[in-house]
Design an enzyme around this catalytic site. Structure first.
Site, PDB file in Angstrom:
ATOM      1  N   ASP A  97     -49.788  12.666 -13.952  1.00  0.00           N
ATOM      2  CA  ASP A  97     -49.219  11.558 -13.182  1.00  0.00           C
ATOM      3  C   ASP A  97     -49.392  10.200 -13.837  1.00  0.00           C
ATOM      4  OD1 ASP A  97     -51.905  11.158 -13.014  1.00  0.00           O
ATOM      5  OD2 ASP A  97     -52.077  11.493 -10.853  1.00  0.00           O
ATOM      6  N   GLU A 119     -49.260  20.603 -14.070  1.00  0.00           N
ATOM      7  CA  GLU A 119     -49.919  20.019 -12.890  1.00  0.00           C
ATOM      8  C   GLU A 119     -48.881  19.326 -11.993  1.00  0.00           C
ATOM      9  OE1 GLU A 119     -52.738  16.547 -12.599  1.00  0.00           O
ATOM     10  OE2 GLU A 119     -54.230  18.123 -12.901  1.00  0.00           O
ATOM     11  N   GLU A 133     -49.923   6.468  -9.603  1.00  0.00           N
ATOM     12  CA  GLU A 133     -49.802   7.881  -9.982  1.00  0.00           C
ATOM     13  C   GLU A 133     -48.934   8.707  -9.031  1.00  0.00           C
ATOM     14  OE1 GLU A 133     -52.662   6.171  -9.967  1.00  0.00           O
ATOM     15  OE2 GLU A 133     -53.365   6.227 -12.026  1.00  0.00           O
ATOM     16  N   HIS A 207     -62.529   4.433 -11.436  1.00  0.00           N
ATOM     17  CA  HIS A 207     -61.611   3.634 -12.256  1.00  0.00           C
ATOM     18  C   HIS A 207     -60.248   3.361 -11.612  1.00  0.00           C
ATOM     19  CE1 HIS A 207     -58.797   6.910 -13.237  1.00  0.00           C
ATOM     20  NE2 HIS A 207     -59.848   7.697 -13.154  1.00  0.00           N
ATOM     21  N   ARG A 209     -56.876   2.089  -9.979  1.00  0.00           N
ATOM     22  CA  ARG A 209     -56.234   0.770  -9.855  1.00  0.00           C
ATOM     23  C   ARG A 209     -56.124   0.296  -8.407  1.00  0.00           C
ATOM     24  NH1 ARG A 209     -52.757  -1.044 -14.531  1.00  0.00           N
ATOM     25  NH2 ARG A 209     -53.408   0.454 -16.082  1.00  0.00           N
ATOM     26  N   HIS A 240     -65.849   3.497 -17.366  1.00  0.00           N
ATOM     27  CA  HIS A 240     -64.490   3.481 -17.924  1.00  0.00           C
ATOM     28  C   HIS A 240     -64.273   2.175 -18.690  1.00  0.00           C
ATOM     29  CE1 HIS A 240     -60.114   3.544 -18.042  1.00  0.00           C
ATOM     30  NE2 HIS A 240     -60.113   4.773 -17.555  1.00  0.00           N
TER      31      HIS A 240
HETATM   32  C1  UD1 Z   1     -54.993   5.663 -16.810  1.00  0.00           C
HETATM   33  C2  UD1 Z   1     -53.938   6.304 -15.901  1.00  0.00           C
HETATM   34  C3  UD1 Z   1     -54.621   6.993 -14.725  1.00  0.00           C
HETATM   35  C4  UD1 Z   1     -55.706   7.933 -15.176  1.00  0.00           C
HETATM   36  C5  UD1 Z   1     -56.665   7.204 -16.089  1.00  0.00           C
HETATM   37  C6  UD1 Z   1     -57.671   8.174 -16.640  1.00  0.00           C
HETATM   38  C7  UD1 Z   1     -51.774   5.161 -15.630  1.00  0.00           C
HETATM   39  C8  UD1 Z   1     -51.055   4.058 -14.972  1.00  0.00           C
HETATM   40  N1  UD1 Z   1     -53.082   5.253 -15.347  1.00  0.00           N
HETATM   41  O1  UD1 Z   1     -55.585   4.612 -16.077  1.00  0.00           O
HETATM   42  O2  UD1 Z   1     -53.652   7.709 -13.989  1.00  0.00           O
HETATM   43  O3  UD1 Z   1     -56.397   8.400 -14.042  1.00  0.00           O
HETATM   44  O4  UD1 Z   1     -55.939   6.634 -17.191  1.00  0.00           O
HETATM   45  O5  UD1 Z   1     -58.775   7.524 -17.183  1.00  0.00           O
HETATM   46  O6  UD1 Z   1     -51.199   5.900 -16.381  1.00  0.00           O
HETATM   47  N2  UD1 Z   1     -59.207   1.134 -22.373  1.00  0.00           N
HETATM   48  C9  UD1 Z   1     -59.846   1.064 -23.607  1.00  0.00           C
HETATM   49  N3  UD1 Z   1     -60.024   2.216 -24.327  1.00  0.00           N
HETATM   50  C10 UD1 Z   1     -59.632   3.453 -23.871  1.00  0.00           C
HETATM   51  C11 UD1 Z   1     -59.007   3.522 -22.614  1.00  0.00           C
HETATM   52  C12 UD1 Z   1     -58.779   2.353 -21.890  1.00  0.00           C
HETATM   53  O7  UD1 Z   1     -60.230  -0.012 -24.045  1.00  0.00           O
HETATM   54  O8  UD1 Z   1     -59.826   4.448 -24.570  1.00  0.00           O
HETATM   55  C13 UD1 Z   1     -58.981  -0.115 -21.599  1.00  0.00           C
HETATM   56  C14 UD1 Z   1     -57.877  -0.985 -22.218  1.00  0.00           C
HETATM   57  O9  UD1 Z   1     -58.197  -2.320 -22.018  1.00  0.00           O
HETATM   58  C15 UD1 Z   1     -56.661  -0.601 -21.383  1.00  0.00           C
HETATM   59  C16 UD1 Z   1     -57.312  -0.416 -20.020  1.00  0.00           C
HETATM   60  O10 UD1 Z   1     -58.543   0.226 -20.285  1.00  0.00           O
HETATM   61  O11 UD1 Z   1     -55.662  -1.590 -21.390  1.00  0.00           O
HETATM   62  C17 UD1 Z   1     -56.503   0.349 -19.008  1.00  0.00           C
HETATM   63  O12 UD1 Z   1     -56.028   1.582 -19.530  1.00  0.00           O
HETATM   64  P1  UD1 Z   1     -54.739   2.284 -18.828  1.00  0.00           P
HETATM   65  O13 UD1 Z   1     -54.460   3.550 -19.514  1.00  0.00           O
HETATM   66  O14 UD1 Z   1     -53.649   1.294 -18.709  1.00  0.00           O
HETATM   67  O15 UD1 Z   1     -55.224   2.532 -17.347  1.00  0.00           O
HETATM   68  P2  UD1 Z   1     -56.371   3.432 -16.771  1.00  0.00           P
HETATM   69  O16 UD1 Z   1     -56.958   2.653 -15.647  1.00  0.00           O
HETATM   70  O17 UD1 Z   1     -57.239   3.942 -17.852  1.00  0.00           O
HETATM   71  N1  UDP Z   2     -64.844  12.791 -18.350  1.00  0.00           N
HETATM   72  C1  UDP Z   2     -65.398  12.716 -19.644  1.00  0.00           C
HETATM   73  N2  UDP Z   2     -66.306  11.732 -19.919  1.00  0.00           N
HETATM   74  C2  UDP Z   2     -66.685  10.816 -18.983  1.00  0.00           C
HETATM   75  C3  UDP Z   2     -66.097  10.876 -17.691  1.00  0.00           C
HETATM   76  C4  UDP Z   2     -65.172  11.870 -17.421  1.00  0.00           C
HETATM   77  O1  UDP Z   2     -65.078  13.536 -20.504  1.00  0.00           O
HETATM   78  O2  UDP Z   2     -67.515   9.953 -19.295  1.00  0.00           O
HETATM   79  C5  UDP Z   2     -63.831  13.836 -18.066  1.00  0.00           C
HETATM   80  C6  UDP Z   2     -63.998  14.609 -16.781  1.00  0.00           C
HETATM   81  O3  UDP Z   2     -64.806  15.766 -16.952  1.00  0.00           O
HETATM   82  C7  UDP Z   2     -62.566  14.970 -16.407  1.00  0.00           C
HETATM   83  C8  UDP Z   2     -61.745  13.819 -16.981  1.00  0.00           C
HETATM   84  O4  UDP Z   2     -62.597  13.155 -17.913  1.00  0.00           O
HETATM   85  O5  UDP Z   2     -62.135  16.161 -17.033  1.00  0.00           O
HETATM   86  C9  UDP Z   2     -61.307  12.896 -15.899  1.00  0.00           C
HETATM   87  O6  UDP Z   2     -60.780  11.736 -16.454  1.00  0.00           O
HETATM   88  P1  UDP Z   2     -60.574  10.396 -15.615  1.00  0.00           P
HETATM   89  O7  UDP Z   2     -61.563  10.342 -14.494  1.00  0.00           O
HETATM   90  O8  UDP Z   2     -60.569   9.288 -16.610  1.00  0.00           O
HETATM   91  O9  UDP Z   2     -59.092  10.548 -15.085  1.00  0.00           O
HETATM   92  P2  UDP Z   2     -58.442  11.226 -13.780  1.00  0.00           P
HETATM   93  O10 UDP Z   2     -58.837  12.647 -13.751  1.00  0.00           O
HETATM   94  O11 UDP Z   2     -58.919  10.431 -12.597  1.00  0.00           O
HETATM   95  O12 UDP Z   2     -56.984  11.021 -13.998  1.00  0.00           O
END
Ligand code: UD1
Ligand code: UDP
Length: 370
Positions: A97, A119, A133, A207, A209, A240
């Site tokens: 999603d 999924e 999502e 984490h 939004r 995160h």
């Molecule tokens: C995204 C997904 C969410 C998912 C989550 C898993 C969307 C809109 N959101 O949210 O569905 O649950 O990932 O974690 O698709 N950042 C880093 N390094 C990383 C990752 C993120 O620095 O490796 C920081 C960056 O500043 C980035 C911000 O996190 O701009 C947000 O990342 P983004 O992928 O936009 O949103 P998530 O909240 O991570």
């Molecule tokens: N996870 C990980 N390291 C962490 C936290 C979570 O590998 O420090 C794994 C967790 O086991 C799960 C996945 O990341 O499989 C979940 O990711 P996240 O919570 O970022 O996204 P969501 O599932 O909410 O989309």
């Protein structure tokens, strides 16, 4: 000619959930996987790629600090079409999603490439929760030609929305494939701080939004209050990397003796901590699916969930983001052994760890016929 599948993913959870499918596909002579990462996440994606030894064929490298949803959409719409044109896939496969998933499905549609959705069919029926999502997932359903639904309830959601039964396949969730692959291997923590955790371990991730702002601060205050009330136990929170998460977490939870704030953990140590945890507090989707299989109680710090199976199984409870409720629900599990036992049951509603094989079987059968 083998059937060519272009996997497109960008975030940590998509990588964890698609890695077993990529690896299964690699074993089959009739199927050829190609991997394009959007790198909507960078470090958190690369951690997973390293673990599963997946080297992407294409890397769009899209992540920007604190990116907006529109930035991700624009990046995928701009940079993915040439990859699709060049790789000429028979199928484009997305997962879940995220904004990457929806945008990639739309880009495939624009070039009339069939879309497979792993999924599929999870719903809250609330447009803004989880945000964005719920809508990403629904839009991906509309674009998909093959819907891989983890559970019967997910299939029923799709049937009610009018998707044809012959295009919906119940497969289990591929997260269980990843989990079993990693959880069964012997593991030693390299980091002594993770190897030795005083008291009972409360493992935390958050984490979402839709919680940013005051609800997220309330949630952090709940964790701070818990830490104060149970000084002999430990809260471990891999934070995160989103700055909207980092800021309030550091402000409210830093410098507390029994709260450990750490960088996002590699999947392998994370799974082994999950196995050791007394209790999980999270708003993550994937962890709601992993924990029931392990038998660790999960308090979900969200108002709603698209994963009711864990709640029905009794391992997962929705508690929202209010400070008082988080403290009360966690205290009940920490103080009342009967309440704890009732939740600490290993029941796995998400499959047997063979979802990836089923998905590959279906792709092989359907596409080699076309
Ligand atoms: C995204 C997904 C969410 C998912 C989550 C898993 C969307 C809109 N959101 O949210 O569905 O649950 O990932 O974690 O698709 N950042 C880093 N390094 C990383 C990752 C993120 O620095 O490796 C920081 C960056 O500043 C980035 C911000 O996190 O701009 C947000 O990342 P983004 O992928 O936009 O949103 P998530 O909240 O991570
Ligand atoms: N996870 C990980 N390291 C962490 C936290 C979570 O590998 O420090 C794994 C967790 O086991 C799960 C996945 O990341 O499989 C979940 O990711 P996240 O919570 O970022 O996204 P969501 O599932 O909410 O989309």
């Amino acid at each position: 000619m083998p059937v060519r599948t272009l996997f497109v993913f960008g975030t940590r959870p998509e990588a964890i959930k698609l890695a077993p499918v990529v690896l299964e596909m690699k074993k089959r002579p009739g199927l050829q996987p190609l991997v394009c990462v959007t790198a909507q996440h960078r470090e958190m994606l690369d951690q997973v790629l390293r673990l599963f030894e997946i080297v992407p064929d294409y890397d769009l490298n899209l992540m920007r600090p604190n990116q907006g949803l529109e930035d991700i959409l624009v990046g995928v719409f701009r940079d993915l079409p040439p990859v699709i044109t060049k790789s000429r896939p028979d199928l484009l496969l997305v997962q879940g999603d995220t904004t990457t998933s929806f945008a990639a499905a739309e880009a495939a549609f624009c070039q009339r490439i069939p879309v497979g959705h792993v999924e599929a069919g999870l719903r809250t029926f609330d447009k803004y929760a989880p945000f964005p999502e719920e809508i990403n997932r629904r839009l991906t359903s509309v674009l998909a030609d093959m819907h891989f639904a983890p559970t019967a309830a997910n299939r029923d959601n799709l049937l009610r929305e009018g998707f044809p039964a012959e295009r919906i396949f119940i497969t289990g969730n591929t997260v269980i494939d990843a989990l079993l692959r990693v959880a069964g291997r012997p593991f030693e923590f390299a980091d002594p701080l993770l190897a030795k955790i005083p008291g009972r371990l409360m493992l935390v991730t958050a984490h979402r939004r839709e919680s940013f702002g005051e609800p997220f601060r309330d949630l952090c205050r709940g964790l701070a209050a818990l830490a104060e009330r149970y000084p002999a136990d430990t809260i471990l929170y891999p934070v995160h990397l989103n700055p909207n998460v980092q800021r309030p977490v550091r402000e409210i939870l830093d410098r507390r003796p029994n709260v450990r704030l750490v960088e996002p953990l590699d999947y392998e140590p994370f799974v082994h901590l999950l196995k050791r945890a007394y209790l999980v507090l999270t708003d993550s989707g994937g962890i709601q699916e992993e924990a029931p299989g392990i038998g660790v109680p999960v308090l979900v710090m969200r108002e709603t969930t698209e994963r009711p199976e864990g709640v029905t199984a009794g391992t997962v409870k929705l508690v929202g983001t209010s400070t008082e409720r988080i403290v009360a629900e966690a205290a009940r599990l920490l103080d009342d052994p009967a309440a704890y036992r009732a939740m600490a049951q290993a029941k796995n509603p998400y499959g047997d760890g063979h979802a990836s094989e089923r998905i590959c079987d279906i792709i092989e059968k359907k596409l080699s016929l076309e």
